[in-house]
Design a protein around this motif. Structure first.
Motif, short mmCIF file in Angstrom:
data_model
loop_
_atom_site.label_atom_id
_atom_site.label_comp_id
_atom_site.label_asym_id
_atom_site.label_seq_id
_atom_site.Cartn_x
_atom_site.Cartn_y
_atom_site.Cartn_z
N THR A 19 0.84 -1.20 0.00
CA THR A 19 0.00 0.00 0.00
C THR A 19 0.87 1.25 0.00
O THR A 19 0.61 2.22 -0.72
CB THR A 19 -0.94 -0.03 1.23
OG1 THR A 19 -1.67 -1.25 1.20
CG2 THR A 19 -1.89 1.15 1.22
N LEU A 35 -2.05 0.56 8.09
CA LEU A 35 -3.48 0.24 7.99
C LEU A 35 -3.60 -0.97 7.08
O LEU A 35 -3.34 -0.88 5.88
CB LEU A 35 -4.23 1.44 7.39
CG LEU A 35 -5.75 1.33 7.51
CD1 LEU A 35 -6.21 1.58 8.94
CD2 LEU A 35 -6.44 2.32 6.57
N THR A 37 -4.80 -3.75 4.69
CA THR A 37 -5.74 -3.65 3.56
C THR A 37 -6.68 -4.85 3.58
O THR A 37 -6.25 -5.98 3.73
CB THR A 37 -4.95 -3.65 2.24
OG1 THR A 37 -3.91 -2.66 2.35
CG2 THR A 37 -5.85 -3.32 1.06
N ASP A 60 -3.69 -2.94 -5.56
CA ASP A 60 -3.04 -3.17 -4.26
C ASP A 60 -3.89 -4.19 -3.52
O ASP A 60 -4.99 -3.91 -3.08
CB ASP A 60 -2.97 -1.84 -3.49
CG ASP A 60 -2.50 -2.03 -2.07
OD1 ASP A 60 -1.85 -3.06 -1.77
OD2 ASP A 60 -2.78 -1.13 -1.23
MG LIG Z 1 -1.79 -2.94 2.23
#
Ligand SMILES: [Mg+2]
Ligand SMILES: Nc1nc2c(ncn2[C@@H]2O[C@H](COP(=O)(O)OP(=O)(O)O)[C@@H](O)[C@H]2O)c(=O)[nH]1
Lengths: 170, 542
Positions: A19, A35, A37, A60
């Protein structure tokens, strides 16, 4: 002007920086906060090419390794993939082999580029260049990029290299 | 309004409207060329870019999530695949928040190919957040666990390293202690012996153990001949070293002595052919490495400490320090023992010279006195034997010997007319004659080394009962040596022939001596003499 559209996927265990690499590449920024995903985030980046433009659709994906599992449907139709490991966690290099194999089965013509990310974390680094080369050799690859989403080091290069490989189809 | 009036078409539309509101669903109809035909009225409630999702627009232009999936879409259109689903697509909203969507793709008519597609957009944000939350915690936990394992491994490694360091330090301290002990033993050996061989052998043995070499040799420098002589060699396999003449300034060893510095030959085997003849012994001994250390005491070369090993050596600083210390000890041992030996030799030579002088005097006296042949040497021998039986020390006996040899030295002061007179002496002449012990005293007292030998010359005419001369000493006032000598002197005189009488028989002499016990002689000495007499006679007859 010719515009071509290509789907590429970022594959690698959770936390390797997929990410963050997309953020860096598409938006030119970095966030220290992690964070995780869920699912997939698709970003678009237009690359200027000699013939015109390449419209890169960057997928992603949620990373694998137990809790997140990269599902096949996401990988379908991918023209290329960045296979990423975290230079500070050796086990993420081992996992690269599985991602590369999985996407090759789905898309036999897929182009792969390997990345060792977090190269800025020199003190914590455990994966060496020879470790990377050994892992890559399984796929007949000899090039890889040591990147940092944090500093931006070689991020652009890695994406561009993948774009070139897709264009050349080799 | 009855139920019939509500057509199934109307019902379907109503159902679709209600369901989509309840479940946050929107939909689009797509034709066989993958262009949008129509969209549900609530599309903008689900999709942020609804303005682009309108009739006539190609599906992949409206929703770039489908780019790359065209093949899949066509296969559903042809009813080759039942459906296709893209789950939890992350979409950032204009306000920055995240929305999770799932796209379902189904054939419009499952019974007919190319009829078009039905695409359903489902807002799964609630589940997405829930799932994200869960995943976040799990992943963070996993990362922490990984970091912890890493830190633990690092810690283990450090502990291991530290332990290894400690073990090494301990071994080093033990080695140092061991070497210190060896040095102390050497010191003891040097201090505890006056034998150079013994001291150097101890040093060489310690050096061999501590320095872990195959061969150790210590050579002494013979300065008049300018050669080095092997005094100790341990670990040799042949006599090659012993039979080699080592000259100062030549060979592995001689050069170290001349140049006064340690010479190291790290690899003799490398160039054996170049080895001079005088160093061939090292080749015969199969030596690979040699150390020649000059032994220097008080600025003088006293020898060389030689070390040889048949395999490679990897000495550290401590090893070299120890070698230097050992060499220092060896030099000190050689020096101090040599000093001692030299001193002893000169003492011995001096004593020898004294004794010769005394014997010369004694002989001269005998000649002048016309004493019977060998009288003095006989009484001296016998007195020494008696003194030994009486328990006198060797040092005391040396003085007894000198005293006995010189017992009549005082007679040098007696004029020939009296001393050599054939006739009886007058009482005045006897008075003069009786002065000879006093003359002896006057002559010998100033000579320091003869002063302890005065007992016999000064007191051998004293008598146990106090009637003797010159001082009339009584009993144990008379020195023991004189008491012993008195008996022996009388005994020898009576046994010998004189111009005016034959010598008495042994029986008669012994009877006489017995009869004089307690008057002329010390009774204990008489007893000692009688006990010893068999031995004396045997000795005498020999
Ligand atoms: Mg990620
Ligand atoms: N120092 C450093 N941290 C990075 C780098 N890339 C990612 N991170 C951090 O690593 C964590 C995981 O990154 P993320 O992009 O979410 O990983 P993903 O699970 O593979 O998508 C985040 O806290 C990032 O800030 C990098 O190149 N250098």
């Amino acid at each position: 002007m010719t515009t071509i559209q290509k789907k590429i996927c970022l594959l690698g265990d959770f936390g390797v920086g997929k990410t963050s690499l997309v953020h860096r590449f598409v938006e030119g920024r970095f966030d220290d906060k992690y964070l995780s995903t869920v699912g997939v985030k698709i970003s678009r980046k237009v690359l200027k090419r000699s013939y015109g433009e390449m419209n890169l659709l960057v997928w992603d994906l949620a990373g694998g390794s137990g809790f997140e599992s990269a599902s096949n449907t996401y990988m379908q139709g991918g023209a290329g993939a960045l296979i990423i490991c975290d230079l500070t966690r050796y086990e993420t290099l081992t996992a690269c082999e599985n991602y590369a194999r999985q996407i090759r089965i789905l898309n036999p013509g897929v182009q792969l580029v390997f990345l060792g990310n977090k190269v800025d974390m020199t003190k914590e680094r455990v994966v060496s260049v020879s470790d990377m080369l050994a892992a890559l050799s399984v796929f007949g690859e000899r090039t890889f990029f040591l990147t940092s989403a944090k500093t931006g080091e070689r991020v652009e290069d890695a994406f561009n290299h993948l774009a070139e490989k897709i264009e050349k189809g080799v | 309004m009855d139920g019939q009036a509500f057509t199934s078409q109307k019902f379907a539309a109503r159902l679709a409207q209600v369901t989509s509101e309840i479940y946050d669903l929107a939909y689009a109809q797509v034709d066989s060329s993958l262009s949008i035909v129509r969209v549900s009225p609530n599309i903008s409630a689900v999709l942020d870019n609804a303005d682009r999702v309108v009739a006539g627009v190609p599906l992949t232009d409206a929703l770039n999530e489908f780019i790359g999936s065209e093949k899949m879409l066509y296969s559903i259109l042809k009813n080759e695949q039942p459906s296709f689903k893209l789950e939890r697509i992350n979409r950032a909203q204009p306000d920055g928040s995240l929305r999770y969507l799932t796209f379902h793709v189904l054939p419009l008519d499952p019974d007919q190919s190319d009829a078009g597609l039905l695409v359903i957009f489902e807002d799964v944000t609630r589940f997405g957040f829930f799932e994200q939350n869960l995943l976040q915690k799990r992943n963070e936990l996993s990362l922490v666990r990984g970091a912890l394992a890493h830190a633990n491994a690092e810690l283990d490694k450090r502990v291991e390293q530290r332990t290894a360091e400690l073990v090494k330090a301990k071994q080093q301290i033990e080695l140092q202690l061991f070497r210190l002990q060896a040095l102390r033993e050497n010191d003891h050996a040097i201090l505890g012996t006056t034998d150079l061989h013994v001291a150097l052998r101890t040093i060489a043995q310690q050096a061999k153990i501590q320095l872990r070499v195959d061969l150790i040799s210590i050579l002494l420098f013979n300065s008049p001949l300018l050669i080095l002589e092997t005094i100790v060699a341990i670990g040799t396999q042949t006599v090659a070293l012993h039979t080699t003449q080592i000259r100062l300034g030549e060979t592995l060893i001689g050069r170290a002595a001349l140049e006064r510095r340690m010479l190291v030959f790290p690899d003799l085997t490398a160039n054996v052919a170049a080895l001079p003849q005088a160093d061939k012994w090292a080749q015969i001994e199969n030596l690979q490495v040699c150390y020649s250390v000059p032994l220097i005491a008080k600025g003088n070369i006293v020898g060389v400490l030689f070390l040889g090993n048949r395999l490679e050596l990897q000495p550290d600083q401590e090893w070299l320090d120890f070698l230097e210390t050992i060499a220092g000890q060896a030099a000190m041992a050689i020096d101090s023992i040599k000093v001692f030996e030299d001193l002893q030799r000169s003492n011995y030579e001096l004593a020898l010279a004294y004794n010769r002088t005394i014997e010369g005097w004694s002989h001269a006296l005998d000649l002048r006195d016309k004493e019977t042949k060998d009288h003095t040497s006989r009484v001296t021998e016998t007195t020494i034997m008696l003194a030994r039986m009486a328990g006198m020390t060797e040092a005391e006996i040396m003085h007894v010997k000198r005293g006995a040899l010189l017992h009549d030295i005082g007679k040098m002061g007696i004029p020939d007319v009296i001393l050599l007179k054939d006739d009886y002496l007058t009482s005045e002449e006897w008075d003069i004659m009786h002065k000879h012990p006093i003359y002896a005293y006057e002559m010998l007292f100033p000579i320091e080394y003869l002063r302890p030998a005065l007992d016999i010359p000064y007191c051998h005419h004293e008598r146990w009962d106090g009637t003797g001369y010159p001082r009339g000493l009584k009993g144990e006032e008379i020195p023991l040596a004189a008491r012993l000598f008195a008996v022996v002197d009388v005994w020898d005189a009576l046994c010998s022939d004189r111009p005016y009488r034959k010598g008495w028989s042994a029986e008669k002499v012994l009877d006489y001596i017995r009869s004089q016990s307690g008057t002329h002689f010390d009774p204990q000495v008489v007893e000692l003499f009688l006990n010893a007499v068999t031995e004396v006679i045997n000795n005498f007859e020999d």
